[in-house]
Design a protein around this motif. Structure first.
Motif, mmCIF file in Angstrom:
data_model
loop_
_atom_site.group_PDB
_atom_site.id
_atom_site.type_symbol
_atom_site.label_atom_id
_atom_site.label_comp_id
_atom_site.label_asym_id
_atom_site.label_seq_id
_atom_site.Cartn_x
_atom_site.Cartn_y
_atom_site.Cartn_z
ATOM 1 N N GLU A 1 0.811 -1.207 0.000
ATOM 2 C CA GLU A 1 0.000 0.000 0.000
ATOM 3 C C GLU A 1 0.851 1.266 0.000
ATOM 4 O O GLU A 1 0.465 2.282 -0.588
ATOM 5 C CB GLU A 1 -0.955 -0.009 1.192
ATOM 6 C CG GLU A 1 -2.035 -1.093 1.063
ATOM 7 C CD GLU A 1 -2.797 -1.359 2.337
ATOM 8 O OE1 GLU A 1 -2.248 -1.044 3.417
ATOM 9 O OE2 GLU A 1 -3.915 -1.894 2.263
ATOM 10 N N GLU A 2 2.019 1.210 0.626
ATOM 11 C CA GLU A 2 2.892 2.379 0.634
ATOM 12 C C GLU A 2 3.432 2.650 -0.766
ATOM 13 O O GLU A 2 3.495 3.809 -1.205
ATOM 14 C CB GLU A 2 4.045 2.183 1.622
ATOM 15 C CG GLU A 2 5.018 3.356 1.698
ATOM 16 C CD GLU A 2 4.379 4.661 2.137
ATOM 17 O OE1 GLU A 2 4.914 5.732 1.786
ATOM 18 O OE2 GLU A 2 3.327 4.623 2.825
ATOM 19 N N LYS B 1 0.670 4.182 -2.724
ATOM 20 C CA LYS B 1 0.468 5.580 -2.351
ATOM 21 C C LYS B 1 1.492 6.475 -3.028
ATOM 22 O O LYS B 1 1.149 7.524 -3.590
ATOM 23 C CB LYS B 1 0.560 5.721 -0.829
ATOM 24 C CG LYS B 1 0.419 7.140 -0.318
ATOM 25 C CD LYS B 1 0.563 7.189 1.201
ATOM 26 C CE LYS B 1 0.499 8.619 1.720
ATOM 27 N NZ LYS B 1 0.673 8.658 3.206
ATOM 28 N N GLN B 2 2.755 6.072 -2.985
ATOM 29 C CA GLN B 2 3.807 6.882 -3.598
ATOM 30 C C GLN B 2 3.689 6.888 -5.126
ATOM 31 O O GLN B 2 4.207 7.786 -5.782
ATOM 32 C CB GLN B 2 5.181 6.362 -3.179
ATOM 33 C CG GLN B 2 5.486 6.487 -1.698
ATOM 34 C CD GLN B 2 5.453 7.930 -1.204
ATOM 35 O OE1 GLN B 2 5.640 8.870 -1.958
ATOM 36 N NE2 GLN B 2 5.206 8.106 0.098
ATOM 37 N N GLN C 1 0.796 7.034 -6.593
ATOM 38 C CA GLN C 1 -0.481 7.684 -6.869
ATOM 39 C C GLN C 1 -1.444 6.727 -7.562
ATOM 40 O O GLN C 1 -2.120 7.068 -8.529
ATOM 41 C CB GLN C 1 -0.270 8.955 -7.702
ATOM 42 C CG GLN C 1 0.628 9.980 -7.026
ATOM 43 C CD GLN C 1 0.954 11.158 -7.921
ATOM 44 O OE1 GLN C 1 0.136 11.583 -8.719
ATOM 45 N NE2 GLN C 1 2.161 11.694 -7.800
ATOM 46 N N THR D 1 -3.354 -0.617 -4.860
ATOM 47 C CA THR D 1 -2.634 -1.884 -4.695
ATOM 48 C C THR D 1 -2.846 -2.814 -5.880
ATOM 49 O O THR D 1 -1.933 -3.517 -6.299
ATOM 50 C CB THR D 1 -3.087 -2.603 -3.410
ATOM 51 O OG1 THR D 1 -4.505 -2.786 -3.451
ATOM 52 C CG2 THR D 1 -2.727 -1.793 -2.177
#
Length: 394
Positions: free
Chosen positions: A361-362, A365-366, A368, A371
């Motif tokens: 998930e990180e 997120k990075q 944009q 998952t």
């Protein structure tokens, strides 16, 4: 050919079995269950995942393409396979030859089946708000009558696709509206007693929450049927797309791994990778890792994300390249004398060799994105290997 590059995706089938058990334990035994293994099982290997699910008694599998289903048949998978894209005339022969179940999404497809007059079982898809594929709700009576007139067509199932399953428990949610529309469709097909399926990962998790009374449901649409059939996707692979926390935790099934290929020293002020987007703030040791954006690592994450070496986080530095990326291993080597003669494992996401877990998930997120895109985007040139966890968390 045996993989030669020390880069691979570990697939933890014990975690998959754990996630499947969470789903099964929270729904009646006769609930229709069709795990989605399209897009190479969200990047996890459709052959590996499909074979495991069949071994554990799963009777239905969902794919998008006829080509995906043919591959599963060719490796010996016998479960019923639903084709969710629908089909064209050129694909009809493959539906027969490989005993595939079409999801009929429009009148043209239905007419193709009527025209050839062969016995076939189908699932009919209805558009209740996704506005992508499916018959309109208002057509349901006419479609049912047409099939009555062509009795070689058996309606095995009817379905819809939730556009916002993650928000199912919100008052006035789109899911509430969609399932209310679907409830209007169901009576027209009572003659066939079809299974009715609608719940994706977000929807089924919200259903679990509603059943437990953990979050009061403002609507009664869950009770309109004894159960809605399930089509789990991302939760099966270890990720909860909703804001609701379950007592049981879904466990990531994929761990993306590589090893540091070489170390090099960079003086303070030295730049790393294309266009020199990272400058060493001190004399540094850079680890070169043989994985890059051709393997599915998004270039947009350059200088934005960290990875695990054992139980220590190290930042990725410089632009991610097609075949390589670099990490600032300075803090790692300070605690590991003799590092020059080692090739330590790097966990990009998933479970490390220390049983730490780094969520994808990180990275999403990075990047944009979500998952789903990261997992399904891991390139086929990255080998998938089976490796159980040392210890599956309770």
């Amino acid at each position: 050919m045996k993989p030669l590059r020390p880069t691979y995706a570990e697939i933890h089938l014990d975690c998959l079995e754990h996630n499947l058990a969470i789903i099964r334990e929270n729904f009646p035994e006769d609930t229709f269950l069709c795990p989605m293994i399209k897009a190479n099982a969200y990047g996890h290997s459709d052959v590996m995942i499909g074979s495991a699910l069949e071994k554990w008694g799963v009777k239905h599998l969902g794919v998008c393409l006829v080509e995906e289903a043919i591959l599963l048949r060719e490796v010996g998978i016998q479960s019923e396979i639903l084709i969710f894209r629908g089909f064209g005339e050129s694909e009809l022969e493959y539906l027969d030859r490989f005993q595939l179940t079409p999801v009929v999404t429009d009148g043209k497809q239905l007419e193709l089946l009527i025209k050839r007059k062969r016995n076939v079982s189908v699932h009919l898809k209805f558009n209740t708000g996704m506005n992508r594929l499916g018959f309109e709700v208002e057509e349901s009576a006419a479609i049912a009558q047409k099939i009555i007139e062509n009795p070689f067509i058996n309606v095995e199932g009817i379905l819809t696709h939730l556009a916002d399953g993650e928000s199912s428990l919100e008052e006035g949610s789109q899911t509430e509206q969609q399932l209310q529309k679907m409830s209007q469709v169901i009576p027209h097909f009572d003659n066939w007693n079809p299974v009715v399926h609608a719940l994706n990962s977000g929807g089924l998790i919200c259903k679990i929450v509603a059943n437990r009374g953990a979050v009061p449901s403002p609507v009664n649409f869950w009770g309109r049927r004894r159960n809605w059939g399930l089509r789990p996707g991302i939760c099966l692979y270890g990720y909860n797309p909703t804001a609701h926390v379950l007592e049981e935790e879904f466990l990531p099934v994929m761990s993306l791994k590589s090893h540091i290929q070489s170390f090099r020293r960079v003086k303070k002020g030295g730049k790393v990778s294309y266009n020199g987007t990272w400058t060493a703030p001190r004399d540094s040791v850079i680890g070169v890792v043989p994985i890059g954006y051709a393997d599915g690592l998004p270039r947009i994450t350059s200088n934005q994300i960290s990875f695990l070496i054992g139980d220590q986080m190290v930042p990725q530095v410089g632009r991610v390249c097609m075949d390589f990326l670099m990490v600032d291993a300075t803090s790692y080597v300070e605690h590991n004398p003799g590092y020059e003669n080692t090739n330590p494992e790097v966990t990009l996401f998933g479970w490390s060799d220390k049983d730490n877990v780094l969520s994808v998930e990180e990275m999403a997120k990075q990047s944009q994105t979500i998952t789903y895109e990261i997992l399904s985007g891991i390139s086929e040139r990255v080998p998938r290997v089976y490796k159980p966890l040392t210890r599956v968390p309770a």
